[in-house]
Design an enzyme around this catalytic site. Structure first.
Site, PDB file in Angstrom:
ATOM      1  N   GLU A 128     -16.412  -5.093  -2.800  1.00 40.95           N
ATOM      2  CA  GLU A 128     -16.616  -4.972  -1.344  1.00 40.95           C
ATOM      3  C   GLU A 128     -17.035  -3.539  -1.008  1.00 40.95           C
ATOM      4  O   GLU A 128     -16.545  -2.580  -1.597  1.00 40.95           O
ATOM      5  CB  GLU A 128     -15.329  -5.339  -0.612  1.00 40.95           C
ATOM      6  CG  GLU A 128     -15.427  -5.350   0.897  1.00 40.95           C
ATOM      7  CD  GLU A 128     -14.155  -5.889   1.547  1.00 40.95           C
ATOM      8  OE1 GLU A 128     -13.892  -5.508   2.700  1.00 40.95           O
ATOM      9  OE2 GLU A 128     -13.416  -6.676   0.903  1.00 40.95           O
ATOM     10  N   ASP A 162     -17.480  -1.259   2.526  1.00 43.65           N
ATOM     11  CA  ASP A 162     -17.047  -1.367   3.923  1.00 43.65           C
ATOM     12  C   ASP A 162     -17.515  -0.242   4.832  1.00 43.65           C
ATOM     13  O   ASP A 162     -17.368   0.943   4.493  1.00 43.65           O
ATOM     14  CB  ASP A 162     -15.507  -1.329   4.009  1.00 43.65           C
ATOM     15  CG  ASP A 162     -14.840  -2.557   3.456  1.00 43.65           C
ATOM     16  OD1 ASP A 162     -15.505  -3.578   3.285  1.00 43.65           O
ATOM     17  OD2 ASP A 162     -13.627  -2.494   3.199  1.00 43.65           O
ATOM     18  N   GLU A 194     -16.087   0.258   8.708  1.00 36.79           N
ATOM     19  CA  GLU A 194     -15.227  -0.260   9.769  1.00 36.79           C
ATOM     20  C   GLU A 194     -15.145   0.794  10.875  1.00 36.79           C
ATOM     21  O   GLU A 194     -14.976   1.983  10.588  1.00 36.79           O
ATOM     22  CB  GLU A 194     -13.821  -0.594   9.259  1.00 36.79           C
ATOM     23  CG  GLU A 194     -13.775  -1.817   8.366  1.00 36.79           C
ATOM     24  CD  GLU A 194     -12.344  -2.205   8.016  1.00 36.79           C
ATOM     25  OE1 GLU A 194     -11.990  -3.372   8.195  1.00 36.79           O
ATOM     26  OE2 GLU A 194     -11.587  -1.321   7.554  1.00 36.79           O
ATOM     27  N   THR A 220     -14.589   4.079   5.858  1.00 35.95           N
ATOM     28  CA  THR A 220     -15.352   3.518   4.741  1.00 35.95           C
ATOM     29  C   THR A 220     -14.421   3.252   3.567  1.00 35.95           C
ATOM     30  O   THR A 220     -13.397   3.914   3.396  1.00 35.95           O
ATOM     31  CB  THR A 220     -16.475   4.471   4.288  1.00 35.95           C
ATOM     32  OG1 THR A 220     -15.905   5.669   3.742  1.00 35.95           O
ATOM     33  CG2 THR A 220     -17.388   4.826   5.457  1.00 35.95           C
ATOM     34  N   ASN A 221     -14.803   2.259   2.746  1.00 39.94           N
ATOM     35  CA  ASN A 221     -13.998   1.928   1.577  1.00 39.94           C
ATOM     36  C   ASN A 221     -14.890   1.224   0.564  1.00 39.94           C
ATOM     37  O   ASN A 221     -15.917   0.639   0.918  1.00 39.94           O
ATOM     38  CB  ASN A 221     -12.823   1.028   1.962  1.00 39.94           C
ATOM     39  CG  ASN A 221     -11.654   1.108   0.992  1.00 39.94           C
ATOM     40  OD1 ASN A 221     -11.761   1.713  -0.078  1.00 39.94           O
ATOM     41  ND2 ASN A 221     -10.539   0.502   1.354  1.00 39.94           N
ATOM     42  N   ARG A 266      -9.825   3.377  -1.547  1.00 41.58           N
ATOM     43  CA  ARG A 266     -10.785   4.476  -1.684  1.00 41.58           C
ATOM     44  C   ARG A 266     -11.335   4.839  -0.307  1.00 41.58           C
ATOM     45  O   ARG A 266     -12.539   4.957  -0.095  1.00 41.58           O
ATOM     46  CB  ARG A 266     -11.920   4.063  -2.621  1.00 41.58           C
ATOM     47  CG  ARG A 266     -11.466   3.728  -4.042  1.00 41.58           C
ATOM     48  CD  ARG A 266     -12.671   3.461  -4.932  1.00 41.58           C
ATOM     49  NE  ARG A 266     -12.268   3.231  -6.308  1.00 41.58           N
ATOM     50  CZ  ARG A 266     -12.254   2.034  -6.902  1.00 41.58           C
ATOM     51  NH1 ARG A 266     -12.620   0.953  -6.212  1.00 41.58           N
ATOM     52  NH2 ARG A 266     -11.889   1.912  -8.159  1.00 41.58           N
ATOM     53  N   GLU A 267     -10.452   5.065   0.622  1.00 39.53           N
ATOM     54  CA  GLU A 267     -10.848   5.283   2.013  1.00 39.53           C
ATOM     55  C   GLU A 267     -11.360   6.714   2.253  1.00 39.53           C
ATOM     56  O   GLU A 267     -10.771   7.675   1.768  1.00 39.53           O
ATOM     57  CB  GLU A 267      -9.675   5.029   2.966  1.00 39.53           C
ATOM     58  CG  GLU A 267      -9.103   3.622   2.896  1.00 39.53           C
ATOM     59  CD  GLU A 267      -7.963   3.476   1.906  1.00 39.53           C
ATOM     60  OE1 GLU A 267      -7.806   4.372   1.019  1.00 39.53           O
ATOM     61  OE2 GLU A 267      -7.219   2.486   1.995  1.00 39.53           O
ATOM     62  N   TRP A 287      -2.469  -1.308  13.782  1.00 36.33           N
ATOM     63  CA  TRP A 287      -2.759  -0.135  12.952  1.00 36.33           C
ATOM     64  C   TRP A 287      -4.007   0.641  13.353  1.00 36.33           C
ATOM     65  O   TRP A 287      -4.157   1.814  13.000  1.00 36.33           O
ATOM     66  CB  TRP A 287      -2.918  -0.542  11.475  1.00 36.33           C
ATOM     67  CG  TRP A 287      -4.104  -1.415  11.211  1.00 36.33           C
ATOM     68  CD1 TRP A 287      -4.133  -2.779  11.272  1.00 36.33           C
ATOM     69  CD2 TRP A 287      -5.434  -1.015  10.840  1.00 36.33           C
ATOM     70  NE1 TRP A 287      -5.391  -3.247  10.976  1.00 36.33           N
ATOM     71  CE2 TRP A 287      -6.210  -2.192  10.704  1.00 36.33           C
ATOM     72  CE3 TRP A 287      -6.043   0.224  10.630  1.00 36.33           C
ATOM     73  CZ2 TRP A 287      -7.562  -2.165  10.363  1.00 36.33           C
ATOM     74  CZ3 TRP A 287      -7.391   0.255  10.294  1.00 36.33           C
ATOM     75  CH2 TRP A 287      -8.130  -0.932  10.151  1.00 36.33           C
ATOM     76  N   GLY A 344      -2.546   4.691  14.365  1.00 38.68           N
ATOM     77  CA  GLY A 344      -1.559   4.022  13.531  1.00 38.68           C
ATOM     78  C   GLY A 344      -0.820   2.899  14.228  1.00 38.68           C
ATOM     79  O   GLY A 344       0.285   2.533  13.811  1.00 38.68           O
ATOM     80  N   ARG A 383      -0.237  10.614  -1.660  1.00 35.34           N
ATOM     81  CA  ARG A 383      -0.440   9.174  -1.827  1.00 35.34           C
ATOM     82  C   ARG A 383      -0.510   8.780  -3.300  1.00 35.34           C
ATOM     83  O   ARG A 383      -0.182   7.659  -3.679  1.00 35.34           O
ATOM     84  CB  ARG A 383      -1.727   8.763  -1.122  1.00 35.34           C
ATOM     85  CG  ARG A 383      -2.021   7.283  -1.148  1.00 35.34           C
ATOM     86  CD  ARG A 383      -3.290   6.995  -0.384  1.00 35.34           C
ATOM     87  NE  ARG A 383      -3.656   5.611  -0.411  1.00 35.34           N
ATOM     88  CZ  ARG A 383      -4.788   5.134   0.069  1.00 35.34           C
ATOM     89  NH1 ARG A 383      -5.672   5.966   0.633  1.00 35.34           N
ATOM     90  NH2 ARG A 383      -5.072   3.845   0.007  1.00 35.34           N
TER      91      ARG A 383
END
Length: 294
Positions: free
Chosen positions: A105, A107, A109, A123-124, A133-134, A199, A203, A279
């Site tokens: 995929e 992305d 968004e 984006t991802n 992988r944002e 979200w 958030g 993270r």
């Protein structure tokens, strides 16, 4: 924001952009021919003899569409005008995705905002069902005031995200260090407008104001210079396919492209997974250390 580089708006690039835009318009796909409205109970509409598509969201449902074709590599362009005003809680997604359970995929968004606040472009990249992988950006213009072109160049060497011909992110093929790359599964183009107020805005702190509904996003000037997948084969494997028509299959970033990405990321990037050591306490993903994901 201060920078030694500015977007491509000098006279030569401006003329080139006008020419590119006119060519894209001339070869823009018709939405009736290229896409199906897949959900929304009438909230997705094709208008103006197939030249315009709109998606709407209200308190009962959002809406979405997908391409009739699947593609294995391509240069995909779409012009979008995003939900104006108070769009907090809404997400307009525009992406390519395969059908398999371990899917690939790519992305775009667009996360809605309170009136006066900037949209967030999210984006991802997913490979074999794995994402995380944002990268997120603010834009250097109001994406609700007019149409802007959002492009995905996907070839065996890299994935390149661009906005109005300005590259903002590159994800390189780095299979040599064990990072899977989308190259075997055909992807279909999708888009949707939906409620994600748990979200999407700050958030989830800011909820959707349904008194502003219906929310509407608009699409035009779709163009796909791409390898169409049919019956297990790619159209690009045909001997009749001109190499000149498919220069994008081997296209890489030149020095100007790298400079533009650097400018965008220095001035407008607000999140990069490759710098988020909290993270990934066991170490950043391998593509980060190898500069796979610019």
């Amino acid at each position: 924001m201060a920078s030694s580089y500015s977007p491509p708006n000098d006279r030569i690039l401006w003329v080139a952009l006008l020419l590119a835009t006119s060519l894209m318009s001339a070869y823009a796909g018709n939405f009736y021919d290229e896409f199906d409205i897949t959900w929304g109970d009438g909230r997705g509409k094709v208008l103006n003899n197939g030249e315009l598509l709109t998606l709407s969201l209200d308190q009962y449902s959002g809406s979405g569409f997908q391409s009739k074709n699947e593609y294995l590599f391509g240069k995909i362009d779409m012009q979008l005008k995003l939900v104006p005003g108070n769009s907090a809680g809404t997400v307009t997604a525009y992406y390519l995705r395969s059908q398999e359970s371990a899917w690939d995929e790519i992305d775009f968004e667009f996360l809605g905002n309170l009136s006066g606040d900037p949209y967030i472009l999210h984006t991802n990249v997913f490979t074999q069902g794995k994402g995380n992988r944002e990268q997120q950006f603010y834009l250097w213009f109001d994406p609700t005031a007019d149409f802007h072109t959002y492009s995905i160049l996907w070839n065996p060497r890299h994935i390149l995200f661009s906005v109005d011909t300005t590259p903002i992110r590159e994800f390189k093929n780095s299979e040599s260090i064990g990072v899977p790359f989308p190259k075997n599964q055909p992807l279909r183009i999708h888009s949707s407008l939906w409620n994600a107020d748990d979200w999407a805005t700050r958030g989830g702190l800011v909820k959707t104001d349904w008194s502003q509904a219906p929310f509407t996003a608009s699409y035009r000037n779709f163009s796909a210079n791409a390898c169409v997948w049919s019956s297990g084969k790619s159209s690009c494997s045909s001997n009749s396919t001109s190499t000149a028509d498919n220069g994008w299959l081997t296209q890489e970033l030149d020095s100007t492209g790298h400079e533009r990405i650097k400018w965008v990321q220095q001035n407008y990037m607000i999140y990069n997974y490759c710098t988020d050591s909290k993270r990934f306490p066991q170490g950043l993903p391998p593509e980060c250390s190898s500069s796979t994901s610019s």
